[in-house]
Each structure stands twice: as structure tokens, then as C-alpha cells.
Design an enzyme around this catalytic site. Structure first.
Site, PDB file in Angstrom:
ATOM      1  N   SER A 141       0.713  -0.757   0.500  1.00 26.58           N
ATOM      2  CA  SER A 141      -0.144  -0.181  -0.679  1.00 26.58           C
ATOM      3  C   SER A 141       0.594   1.343  -0.127  1.00 26.58           C
ATOM      4  O   SER A 141       1.961   1.458   0.763  1.00 26.58           O
ATOM      5  CB  SER A 141      -1.096  -0.385   1.304  1.00 26.58           C
ATOM      6  OG  SER A 141      -1.786  -1.104   1.084  1.00 26.58           O
TER       7      SER A 141
HETATM    8  N1  SAH Z   1       0.298  -5.481   4.159  1.00 24.61           N
HETATM    9  C1  SAH Z   1       0.806  -5.901   3.134  1.00 24.61           C
HETATM   10  C2  SAH Z   1       0.794  -5.646   2.089  1.00 24.61           C
HETATM   11  C3  SAH Z   1      -1.589  -5.984   1.634  1.00 24.61           C
HETATM   12  S1  SAH Z   1      -1.546  -6.348  -0.199  1.00 24.61           S
HETATM   13  C4  SAH Z   1       1.840  -5.329   3.092  1.00 24.61           C
HETATM   14  O1  SAH Z   1       2.460  -4.316   3.861  1.00 24.61           O
HETATM   15  O2  SAH Z   1       3.051  -5.210   2.082  1.00 24.61           O
HETATM   16  C5  SAH Z   1      -3.219  -8.156   0.348  1.00 24.61           C
HETATM   17  C6  SAH Z   1      -2.508  -9.293   1.006  1.00 24.61           C
HETATM   18  O3  SAH Z   1      -3.522  -9.904   1.604  1.00 24.61           O
HETATM   19  C7  SAH Z   1      -1.720 -10.019  -0.729  1.00 24.61           C
HETATM   20  O4  SAH Z   1      -0.400 -10.039  -0.354  1.00 24.61           O
HETATM   21  C8  SAH Z   1      -2.787 -10.950  -1.073  1.00 24.61           C
HETATM   22  O5  SAH Z   1      -2.153 -11.910  -0.900  1.00 24.61           O
HETATM   23  C9  SAH Z   1      -3.221 -11.382   0.412  1.00 24.61           C
HETATM   24  N2  SAH Z   1      -4.521 -11.760   0.824  1.00 24.61           N
HETATM   25  C10 SAH Z   1      -5.442 -11.240   0.206  1.00 24.61           C
HETATM   26  N3  SAH Z   1      -6.895 -12.450   0.620  1.00 24.61           N
HETATM   27  C11 SAH Z   1      -6.166 -13.009   1.874  1.00 24.61           C
HETATM   28  C12 SAH Z   1      -6.478 -13.989   2.443  1.00 24.61           C
HETATM   29  N4  SAH Z   1      -7.727 -14.339   2.660  1.00 24.61           N
HETATM   30  N5  SAH Z   1      -5.787 -13.893   3.995  1.00 24.61           N
HETATM   31  C13 SAH Z   1      -4.771 -14.187   4.143  1.00 24.61           C
HETATM   32  N6  SAH Z   1      -4.010 -12.701   2.818  1.00 24.61           N
HETATM   33  C14 SAH Z   1      -5.056 -12.439   1.866  1.00 24.61           C
END
Ligand code: SAH
Length: 238
Positions: A89
Site C-alpha cells: 500500500s
Molecule cells: N500489508 C501488505 C500489503 C497487502 S496486499 C504489505 O505491507 O506489503 C494484500 C495481501 O493480502 C496480498 O498479499 C494478498 O495475497 C493477501 N490476501 C488476500 N486475501 C487473503 C486472505 N484471505 N488471507 C490472507 N491474506 C490474504
């Protein structure tokens, strides 16, 4: 007529210029100043006032959480690709969500969507323990390794579907979901401690979602919309 001294001086100047150019070309940008600039312009310059959030954002080396090719852009005012169709993000969103949780040092925090591990590292600068779940295995494993190498030993990473939360570690004082959900996952609500807060982007996939603050007070749930956001989708294991 050509003046030989002048010609020599000119060629020395030219050589120095070339050397200077090649040195600066191979050099890494000054990430610490880029980070400081990001904090003052993109965060303090907007509505981020929480001291602990600002300190954490000043401390965590965001450039070490993005792919090498993205490093020079690590401190720009936007999200960046981290592979597997996922993104880290925008710094402002990381700070805004962190601030919204009103964290205390002793809080136990759950993050859903580890991605690069950056948000977990920011949380770990503020609170004593962070649990984070990632559904894409290679991302989860890479984040786990990276966080350990950088010394974030109060972060525990797990690969799995964060929809179910982390019942063995519940209840949590705060939960942050960093993927966009279509509705509020009940297991996460159930894992909030009394007085706890959760931030989660909710809305249709591919569209604009609302960043929602969920608070549990005397067992009751109160939700407040904070702002419009775009997030990669919250996915489910079939
Ligand atoms: N917080 C992260 C960015 C998040 S992007 C950072 O600091 O880099 C969103 C992430 O959520 C992605 O990696 C995606 O694979 C994950 N995601 C999506 N659905 C999910 C779920 N049901 N459980 C765990 N992770 C999930």
C-alpha cells in the site's frame, strides 16, 4: 591558437565530470533522507499526527520490502507491485490505517494480508506482538524470511486463509485487514477483545471500497466509514 595548458585543464575537468557521473550512477539513493521526506510531506503534511505511527514510519526501511527494481520508488506517494499480482500500500494508507487502530505498546495485533511484511514491521515498531497471515504461500514465506533477517522477531507469520483469523492467539486488541473484502468476516469480529478496534476495506471487488473502523464496546459492534480506498481483493482458498 590552441593553448596546451587550457586543453589539459579542460580534459581534466572532463575526466572529473565523467568520473563523478559514473560514481553517482552506480550509487544507491539516500534512502534515509527520502524516507524522512516521505514522512514530512506525505504524512505530517496530511492528517497523520500519531507520534508512534510517525516514529514507526520514520524507522522502517520500506525500500527493503519491495523488489529490487522498485527500490528507487519505495518512498513515492503510491502503491507498488510486490509480485503475485499483489501490491504494497501507499505509505499514507499504511500510516492512516495504523493511526486509526489507536495502538498501545501492550496490544496484541492481528494483520490479515502480510504481503511484503512492511505493514507488519510498522506495527511491530509500536506494539509488543504482531501476528500476520498471508494466503499466497511464496509471499508469506518471503516476508517471514525478510522480517527475521531485519530483526523483527516479535512478528509471527503464518500462511493460510485469514478469513478464519487466528483462533489460538485470539482475542486481539486490534486487527488490520490489508486486502479488500466484500463484507465483514464474522470470525474476525469474534476475535476482537472487549474495547478492540479493527480496520478493514469493504466494498465490491474491482471498485471503490470504504475503509471501515469496527469497534467492540461492551460486546456491541459499532462501524464507522473512514474514507474511500482501492485495495487488491481479499481472496478465499477453495
Ligand atoms: N500489508 C501488505 C500489503 C497487502 S496486499 C504489505 O505491507 O506489503 C494484500 C495481501 O493480502 C496480498 O498479499 C494478498 O495475497 C493477501 N490476501 C488476500 N486475501 C487473503 C486472505 N484471505 N488471507 C490472507 N491474506 C490474504
Amino acid at each position: 591558437m590552441l593553448n596546451p595548458t587550457r586543453v589539459r585543464q579542460n580534459s581534466i575537468t572532463l575526466l572529473k565530470m565523467l568520473l563523478g557521473f559514473s560514481l553517482s550512477f552506480g550509487q544507491e539513493p539516500d534512502y534515509a533522507s527520502l524516507r524522512q521526506q516521505m514522512v514530512s510531506e506525505q504524512l505530517e503534511g496530511r492528517d497523520i499526527y500519531s507520534r508512534s505511527t510517525l516514529e514507526a514510519m520514520k524507522a522502517v526501511p520500506r525500500h527493503l520490502f519491495v523488489p529490487k527494481a522498485q527500490r528507487p520508488f519505495a518512498y513515492v506517494d503510491g502503491p507498488l507491485p510486490i509480485g503475485h499480482k499483489q501490491t504494497i500500500s501507499q505509505p499514507y494508507i499504511v500510516a492512516f490505517m495504523t493511526q486509526a487502530l489507536r495502538l498501545k505498546k501492550t496490544d496484541k495485533v492481528l494483520e490479515v494480508g502480510t504481503g511484503s511484511g512492511y505493514q507488519a514491521a510498522v506495527l511491530a515498531k509500536i506494539v509488543d506482538s504482531v501476528f500476520t497471515i498471508e494466503i499466497v504461500e511464496p509471499l508469506g514465506l518471503q516476508a517471514k524470511k525478510r522480517l527475521a533477517q531485519l530483526g523483527y522477531n516479535t512478528v509471527t507469520v503464518r500462511v493460510g486463509d485469514g478469513y478464519h483469523g487466528w483462533p489460538e492467539k485470539a482475542p486481539f486488541d486490534a486487527i488490520m485487514v490489508t486486502a479488500g473484502a466484500e463484507s465483514l468476516p464474522q470470525p474476525l469480529v469474534d476475535q476482537l477483545a472487549e474495547g478492540a478496534r479493527m480496520v478493514i476495506p469493504i466494498g465490491p471487488h474491482g471498485g471503490i471500497r470504504q475503509l471501515v473502523l469496527v469497534q467492540k464496546k461492551k460486546g456491541k459492534i459499532k462501524t464507522t466509514e473512514l474514507m474511500s480506498v482501492r485495495f487488491v481483493p481479499f481472496t478465499r482458498k477453495n
